[in-house]
Design a protein around this motif. Sequence first.
Motif, PDB file in Angstrom:
ATOM      1  N   MET A   6       0.841  -1.196   0.000  1.00 19.52           N
ATOM      2  CA  MET A   6       0.000   0.000   0.000  1.00 19.52           C
ATOM      3  C   MET A   6       0.875   1.245   0.000  1.00 19.52           C
ATOM      4  SD  MET A   6      -1.511  -0.223   3.824  1.00 19.52           S
ATOM      5  CE  MET A   6      -0.490  -0.850   5.122  1.00 19.52           C
ATOM      6  N   GLU A   7       0.286   2.354  -0.434  1.00 21.50           N
ATOM      7  CA  GLU A   7       0.993   3.633  -0.495  1.00 21.50           C
ATOM      8  C   GLU A   7       0.060   4.756  -0.082  1.00 21.50           C
ATOM      9  OE1 GLU A   7       2.710   4.461  -4.287  1.00 21.50           O
ATOM     10  OE2 GLU A   7       3.928   2.647  -4.292  1.00 21.50           O
ATOM     11  N   GLY A   8       0.650   5.829   0.429  1.00 23.16           N
ATOM     12  CA  GLY A   8      -0.117   7.019   0.766  1.00 23.16           C
ATOM     13  C   GLY A   8       0.736   8.249   0.594  1.00 23.16           C
ATOM     14  N   THR A   9       0.104   9.373   0.238  1.00 19.75           N
ATOM     15  CA  THR A   9       0.826  10.639   0.100  1.00 19.75           C
ATOM     16  C   THR A   9      -0.029  11.768   0.654  1.00 19.75           C
ATOM     17  OG1 THR A   9      -0.066  11.027  -2.112  1.00 19.75           O
ATOM     18  CG2 THR A   9       2.080   9.933  -1.980  1.00 19.75           C
ATOM     19  N   GLN A  10       0.629  12.836   1.046  1.00 21.23           N
ATOM     20  CA  GLN A  10      -0.087  14.039   1.445  1.00 21.23           C
ATOM     21  C   GLN A  10       0.798  15.253   1.179  1.00 21.23           C
ATOM     22  OE1 GLN A  10      -1.097  14.880   5.468  1.00 21.23           O
ATOM     23  NE2 GLN A  10       0.876  14.303   6.304  1.00 21.23           N
ATOM     24  N   LEU A  49       5.824  17.740   1.575  1.00 17.16           N
ATOM     25  CA  LEU A  49       5.325  16.565   0.877  1.00 17.16           C
ATOM     26  C   LEU A  49       5.764  15.323   1.635  1.00 17.16           C
ATOM     27  CD1 LEU A  49       6.342  17.594  -2.756  1.00 17.16           C
ATOM     28  CD2 LEU A  49       4.085  17.766  -1.752  1.00 17.16           C
ATOM     29  N   GLU A  50       4.842  14.390   1.821  1.00 17.94           N
ATOM     30  CA  GLU A  50       5.174  13.131   2.482  1.00 17.94           C
ATOM     31  C   GLU A  50       4.640  11.975   1.666  1.00 17.94           C
ATOM     32  OE1 GLU A  50       5.129  13.448   7.211  1.00 17.94           O
ATOM     33  OE2 GLU A  50       3.200  13.869   6.305  1.00 17.94           O
ATOM     34  N   SER A  51       5.376  10.881   1.655  1.00 17.05           N
ATOM     35  CA  SER A  51       4.853   9.661   1.042  1.00 17.05           C
ATOM     36  C   SER A  51       5.285   8.467   1.895  1.00 17.05           C
ATOM     37  CB  SER A  51       5.352   9.487  -0.395  1.00 17.05           C
ATOM     38  OG  SER A  51       6.727   9.192  -0.409  1.00 17.05           O
ATOM     39  N   LEU A  52       4.434   7.455   1.916  1.00 18.80           N
ATOM     40  CA  LEU A  52       4.699   6.258   2.701  1.00 18.80           C
ATOM     41  C   LEU A  52       4.329   5.046   1.869  1.00 18.80           C
ATOM     42  CD1 LEU A  52       5.360   4.912   5.468  1.00 18.80           C
ATOM     43  CD2 LEU A  52       2.950   5.162   6.030  1.00 18.80           C
ATOM     44  N   LYS A  94      14.715  10.662   3.075  1.00 17.38           N
ATOM     45  CA  LYS A  94      14.121   9.348   2.865  1.00 17.38           C
ATOM     46  C   LYS A  94      14.549   8.412   3.990  1.00 17.38           C
ATOM     47  CE  LYS A  94      13.849   7.773  -1.331  1.00 17.38           C
ATOM     48  NZ  LYS A  94      14.204   7.224  -2.645  1.00 17.38           N
ATOM     49  N   VAL A  95      13.577   7.696   4.550  1.00 19.22           N
ATOM     50  CA  VAL A  95      13.854   6.689   5.571  1.00 19.22           C
ATOM     51  C   VAL A  95      13.367   5.353   5.042  1.00 19.22           C
ATOM     52  CG1 VAL A  95      13.455   5.932   7.936  1.00 19.22           C
ATOM     53  CG2 VAL A  95      13.561   8.361   7.433  1.00 19.22           C
ATOM     54  N   SER A  96      14.271   4.379   4.975  1.00 20.61           N
ATOM     55  CA  SER A  96      13.908   3.020   4.568  1.00 20.61           C
ATOM     56  C   SER A  96      14.121   2.106   5.762  1.00 20.61           C
ATOM     57  CB  SER A  96      14.787   2.540   3.410  1.00 20.61           C
ATOM     58  OG  SER A  96      14.677   3.416   2.315  1.00 20.61           O
ATOM     59  N   MET A  99      10.674  19.299   1.929  1.00 17.98           N
ATOM     60  CA  MET A  99      10.205  20.642   2.206  1.00 17.98           C
ATOM     61  C   MET A  99      10.706  21.542   1.098  1.00 17.98           C
ATOM     62  SD  MET A  99      10.654  23.171   5.472  1.00 17.98           S
ATOM     63  CE  MET A  99      12.302  23.709   5.073  1.00 17.98           C
ATOM     64  N   ALA A 100       9.803  22.210   0.395  1.00 15.00           N
ATOM     65  CA  ALA A 100      10.183  23.122  -0.675  1.00 15.00           C
ATOM     66  C   ALA A 100       9.792  24.534  -0.272  1.00 15.00           C
ATOM     67  CB  ALA A 100       9.494  22.732  -1.968  1.00 15.00           C
TER      68      ALA A 100
END
Length: 198
Positions: A40-44, A97-100, A136-138, A189-190
């Motif tokens: 699954m993926e999510g962004t905001q 911007l965040e994505s998971l 990025k955190v993996s 962060m832009a």
Amino acid sequence: MKVKVLGMIVAAALLAPQSGFGQDDPKIYENMEKTGPHSMEGTQAIEVEAKVIEVNRKTREITLKPKDGESMTVKVGDEVRNFDKINRGDMLRIRYLESLALELKKQGTAENMRDRSAEIVRSKPGQKPGGMVVEKVSAIGTITNVDKKKKNVTIKGPERSVTVQVQDKSILDQLKKGDQIEIEYTQAMAVSVETIKR
């Protein structure tokens, strides 16, 4: 939605508290969608506008006043070029911007790990000031116990183990000891400058 619950489990086990993820704003889960049978993926995106109240060129500090909020002073790093073009009265738009992305790997064999990296993208000379820092955190964690009676799952991350409650039996039925969960979290962060029309 079931995938949101699983996302929160994984974030708690593998990212918190070192990354800061999910501590203040868990809205990213509202957009989490299944992208496969076990992924699954999510962004905001969050956008804030603030007016420049004061600029200190020597210390590279600017004082900002958001539309709804108190004034704050921030130091602008070298990654934001053309700092000299920022003036009192300019409007800064700050976009986060965040994505998971999460994936369950049945009986995985990778080593538990957590890795953090950052990349700086800067505006070209002569353009409006701008820059983006992408972090990025993996991480990979292993399920060490699934207790259907107590309705909990224990996930061993690279630095600690966490046991979390899972009330939904259908999620528990999908998880087994030895399964691995892979996660990739990106935050950016832009900053850009706009002129306020009076």
